[in-house]
Design a protein around this motif. Sequence first.
Motif, PDB file in Angstrom:
ATOM      1  N   LEU A   1       0.834  -1.180   0.000  1.00  0.00           N
ATOM      2  CA  LEU A   1       0.000   0.000   0.000  1.00  0.00           C
ATOM      3  C   LEU A   1       0.876   1.239   0.000  1.00  0.00           C
ATOM      4  CD1 LEU A   1      -2.656  -1.095   2.635  1.00  0.00           C
ATOM      5  CD2 LEU A   1      -2.809  -1.204   0.140  1.00  0.00           C
ATOM      6  N   PRO A   2       0.383   2.347  -0.572  1.00  0.00           N
ATOM      7  CA  PRO A   2       1.222   3.555  -0.656  1.00  0.00           C
ATOM      8  C   PRO A   2       1.406   4.199   0.710  1.00  0.00           C
ATOM      9  CG  PRO A   2      -0.999   4.036  -1.385  1.00  0.00           C
ATOM     10  CD  PRO A   2      -0.951   2.558  -1.165  1.00  0.00           C
ATOM     11  N   GLY A   3       2.543   4.824   0.867  1.00  0.00           N
ATOM     12  CA  GLY A   3       2.767   5.609   2.064  1.00  0.00           C
ATOM     13  C   GLY A   3       3.279   4.833   3.255  1.00  0.00           C
ATOM     14  N   TYR A   4       3.436   3.525   3.128  1.00  0.00           N
ATOM     15  CA  TYR A   4       3.897   2.718   4.242  1.00  0.00           C
ATOM     16  C   TYR A   4       5.202   2.030   3.862  1.00  0.00           C
ATOM     17  CZ  TYR A   4      -0.787   3.334   6.101  1.00  0.00           C
ATOM     18  OH  TYR A   4      -1.953   3.874   6.568  1.00  0.00           O
ATOM     19  N   PRO A   5       6.280   2.152   4.670  1.00  0.00           N
ATOM     20  CA  PRO A   5       7.543   1.461   4.339  1.00  0.00           C
ATOM     21  C   PRO A   5       7.374  -0.034   4.465  1.00  0.00           C
ATOM     22  CG  PRO A   5       7.653   2.447   6.527  1.00  0.00           C
ATOM     23  CD  PRO A   5       6.372   2.939   5.904  1.00  0.00           C
ATOM     24  N   GLN A   6       7.887  -0.744   3.502  1.00  0.00           N
ATOM     25  CA  GLN A   6       7.757  -2.191   3.485  1.00  0.00           C
ATOM     26  C   GLN A   6       9.038  -2.845   4.003  1.00  0.00           C
ATOM     27  OE1 GLN A   6       4.873  -3.739   2.676  1.00  0.00           O
ATOM     28  NE2 GLN A   6       4.091  -1.634   2.614  1.00  0.00           N
ATOM     29  N   PRO A   7       8.913  -3.937   4.763  1.00  0.00           N
ATOM     30  CA  PRO A   7      10.119  -4.624   5.251  1.00  0.00           C
ATOM     31  C   PRO A   7      10.891  -5.226   4.100  1.00  0.00           C
ATOM     32  CG  PRO A   7       8.163  -5.945   5.695  1.00  0.00           C
ATOM     33  CD  PRO A   7       7.679  -4.608   5.190  1.00  0.00           C
ATOM     34  N   SER A   8      12.184  -5.183   4.200  1.00  0.00           N
ATOM     35  CA  SER A   8      13.036  -5.765   3.163  1.00  0.00           C
ATOM     36  C   SER A   8      14.120  -6.587   3.822  1.00  0.00           C
ATOM     37  CB  SER A   8      13.682  -4.661   2.310  1.00  0.00           C
ATOM     38  OG  SER A   8      14.453  -3.803   3.126  1.00  0.00           O
ATOM     39  N   SER A   9      14.500  -7.648   3.166  1.00  0.00           N
ATOM     40  CA  SER A   9      15.541  -8.509   3.693  1.00  0.00           C
ATOM     41  C   SER A   9      16.868  -7.779   3.648  1.00  0.00           C
ATOM     42  CB  SER A   9      15.638  -9.800   2.869  1.00  0.00           C
ATOM     43  OG  SER A   9      14.406 -10.484   2.913  1.00  0.00           O
ATOM     44  N   PRO A  10      17.641  -7.825   4.748  1.00  0.00           N
ATOM     45  CA  PRO A  10      18.936  -7.121   4.733  1.00  0.00           C
ATOM     46  C   PRO A  10      19.878  -7.756   3.738  1.00  0.00           C
ATOM     47  CG  PRO A  10      18.710  -8.484   6.698  1.00  0.00           C
ATOM     48  CD  PRO A  10      17.393  -8.510   6.005  1.00  0.00           C
ATOM     49  N   SER A  11      20.593  -6.914   3.034  1.00  0.00           N
ATOM     50  CA  SER A  11      21.558  -7.439   2.063  1.00  0.00           C
ATOM     51  C   SER A  11      22.714  -8.090   2.792  1.00  0.00           C
ATOM     52  CB  SER A  11      22.096  -6.305   1.189  1.00  0.00           C
ATOM     53  OG  SER A  11      22.705  -5.328   2.009  1.00  0.00           O
ATOM     54  N   PRO A  12      23.314  -9.130   2.232  1.00  0.00           N
ATOM     55  CA  PRO A  12      24.412  -9.789   2.906  1.00  0.00           C
ATOM     56  C   PRO A  12      25.554  -8.821   3.151  1.00  0.00           C
ATOM     57  CG  PRO A  12      23.809 -10.934   0.860  1.00  0.00           C
ATOM     58  CD  PRO A  12      23.013  -9.686   0.927  1.00  0.00           C
ATOM     59  N   ALA A  13      26.243  -9.030   4.246  1.00  0.00           N
ATOM     60  CA  ALA A  13      27.381  -8.165   4.562  1.00  0.00           C
ATOM     61  C   ALA A  13      28.492  -8.380   3.554  1.00  0.00           C
ATOM     62  CB  ALA A  13      27.884  -8.467   5.973  1.00  0.00           C
ATOM     63  N   GLY A  14      29.415  -7.414   3.498  1.00  0.00           N
ATOM     64  CA  GLY A  14      30.472  -7.478   2.493  1.00  0.00           C
ATOM     65  C   GLY A  14      31.351  -8.692   2.636  1.00  0.00           C
ATOM     66  N   PHE A  15      31.605  -9.129   3.875  1.00  0.00           N
ATOM     67  CA  PHE A  15      32.477 -10.280   4.047  1.00  0.00           C
ATOM     68  C   PHE A  15      31.824 -11.567   3.592  1.00  0.00           C
ATOM     69  CE2 PHE A  15      30.061 -11.527   7.684  1.00  0.00           C
ATOM     70  CZ  PHE A  15      29.766 -10.387   8.389  1.00  0.00           C
ATOM     71  N   ASN A  16      30.488 -11.587   3.401  1.00  0.00           N
ATOM     72  CA  ASN A  16      29.832 -12.784   2.875  1.00  0.00           C
ATOM     73  C   ASN A  16      29.905 -12.834   1.357  1.00  0.00           C
ATOM     74  OD1 ASN A  16      29.119 -13.851   5.326  1.00  0.00           O
ATOM     75  ND2 ASN A  16      27.104 -12.889   5.379  1.00  0.00           N
ATOM     76  N   ARG A  17      29.905 -11.675   0.722  1.00  0.00           N
ATOM     77  CA  ARG A  17      29.919 -11.654  -0.737  1.00  0.00           C
ATOM     78  C   ARG A  17      31.329 -11.779  -1.292  1.00  0.00           C
ATOM     79  NH1 ARG A  17      26.838  -6.959   0.192  1.00  0.00           N
ATOM     80  NH2 ARG A  17      28.539  -5.748  -0.707  1.00  0.00           N
ATOM     81  N   PHE A  18      32.323 -11.301  -0.539  1.00  0.00           N
ATOM     82  CA  PHE A  18      33.673 -11.168  -1.070  1.00  0.00           C
ATOM     83  C   PHE A  18      34.521 -12.385  -0.740  1.00  0.00           C
ATOM     84  CE2 PHE A  18      38.103  -9.792  -0.369  1.00  0.00           C
ATOM     85  CZ  PHE A  18      38.402  -9.394  -1.665  1.00  0.00           C
ATOM     86  N   GLU A  19      35.158 -12.940  -1.766  1.00  0.00           N
ATOM     87  CA  GLU A  19      36.150 -14.000  -1.555  1.00  0.00           C
ATOM     88  C   GLU A  19      37.439 -13.562  -2.246  1.00  0.00           C
ATOM     89  OE1 GLU A  19      36.830 -18.819  -1.890  1.00  0.00           O
ATOM     90  OE2 GLU A  19      35.151 -17.877  -2.927  1.00  0.00           O
ATOM     91  N   PRO A  20      38.532 -13.477  -1.501  1.00  0.00           N
ATOM     92  CA  PRO A  20      39.751 -12.880  -2.060  1.00  0.00           C
ATOM     93  C   PRO A  20      40.418 -13.792  -3.078  1.00  0.00           C
ATOM     94  CG  PRO A  20      40.190 -13.768   0.107  1.00  0.00           C
ATOM     95  CD  PRO A  20      38.705 -13.885  -0.100  1.00  0.00           C
ATOM     96  N   LYS A  21      41.156 -13.164  -3.995  1.00  0.00           N
ATOM     97  CA  LYS A  21      42.016 -13.902  -4.916  1.00  0.00           C
ATOM     98  C   LYS A  21      43.398 -14.129  -4.315  1.00  0.00           C
ATOM     99  CE  LYS A  21      39.851 -12.367  -9.246  1.00  0.00           C
ATOM    100  NZ  LYS A  21      40.078 -11.664 -10.543  1.00  0.00           N
ATOM    101  N   TYR A  22      43.815 -13.181  -3.479  1.00  0.00           N
ATOM    102  CA  TYR A  22      45.140 -13.270  -2.861  1.00  0.00           C
ATOM    103  C   TYR A  22      45.039 -12.916  -1.386  1.00  0.00           C
ATOM    104  CZ  TYR A  22      46.425 -12.914  -7.791  1.00  0.00           C
ATOM    105  OH  TYR A  22      46.511 -13.108  -9.144  1.00  0.00           O
ATOM    106  N   THR A  23      45.935 -13.497  -0.593  1.00  0.00           N
ATOM    107  CA  THR A  23      46.006 -13.192   0.829  1.00  0.00           C
ATOM    108  C   THR A  23      47.469 -13.001   1.230  1.00  0.00           C
ATOM    109  OG1 THR A  23      46.127 -15.530   1.479  1.00  0.00           O
ATOM    110  CG2 THR A  23      43.932 -14.532   1.340  1.00  0.00           C
ATOM    111  N   PHE A  24      47.666 -12.175   2.224  1.00  0.00           N
ATOM    112  CA  PHE A  24      49.001 -11.981   2.787  1.00  0.00           C
ATOM    113  C   PHE A  24      48.843 -11.730   4.276  1.00  0.00           C
ATOM    114  CE2 PHE A  24      52.604  -9.365   4.121  1.00  0.00           C
ATOM    115  CZ  PHE A  24      53.666 -10.158   3.687  1.00  0.00           C
TER     116      PHE A  24
END
Length: 265
Positions: A61-84
């Motif tokens: 309905l208009p005028g009411y904020p709708q709940p949304s699923s939180p986006s995954p945190a950056g550490f969940n999306r990112f997998e490194p190519k290199y580590t040191f």
Amino acid sequence: MAMKANVLRAAKIAGSLILLGCLFAAMTPSTAHAGDLYSLESYTAQRSYPSSGYPSSAYPLPGYPQPSSPSPAGFNRFEPKYTFSLFLGSRFGGNIAINTPQIDYLPISDSLNWGFNAGARIAPHFFGEFMWNRQTTTLSAHHISTDEDVPLTNNAHVDMYQGSLLYEIWASSKIRPYVVGGIGFTHFDSYGILAFSDRFSYNLGGGVKYLFAPHLALRAEMRWSPSDTTSSSTKFCDPVLGCFVTPVTNHAEQGQANIGLEFRF
């Protein structure tokens, strides 16, 4: 008499104005509510809703904020190519067998251990790493007759050069356990006390990473890292083959516990 009539007329006018004000105040919220209902009915009429089978939340309905699923945190999306990683810790245990009439082994004292790991991703969650670490320690001689350790040098270096494979156990949190193992060689710099310098070695262990951010983690681990040292011979007896002498490779059974920072690219 004229003054009395004027007062009564003013009172009637004031009473009428008060009554009109009360009626207006009572009618204003009802009118606003009716306007809202009209707008909602008009909006509903303009939208085409399926008769059944769809949840009402699919059509907000208009005028009411709708709940949304939180986006995954950056550490969940990112997998490194290199580590040191740079680390600091402790290396402990380890004896170098000598087997002479007076001295049976050379104990390696527990001491500080430091170094680095450089890695590259081979497959998802799977990394190849090169590890170098150094232990500056005291090398002593254990005398059989007195059961005492006599220091020979307090500036011996035990350097490990290892190629390892690391598997990072994926998780939806900031904590990432992992297992690691590899092979390489150990360089013993004993200032001429030992008759050898480079020996085969390997490591097995595991640890955990705590991700402060997608590109930075705290890394803590423990490894069992034995190194070949000297060779000796022992008598082995078999019921069928009989007794014979066989060579045996001695090991310096060391362990290490390290903690440091890992940079992820």
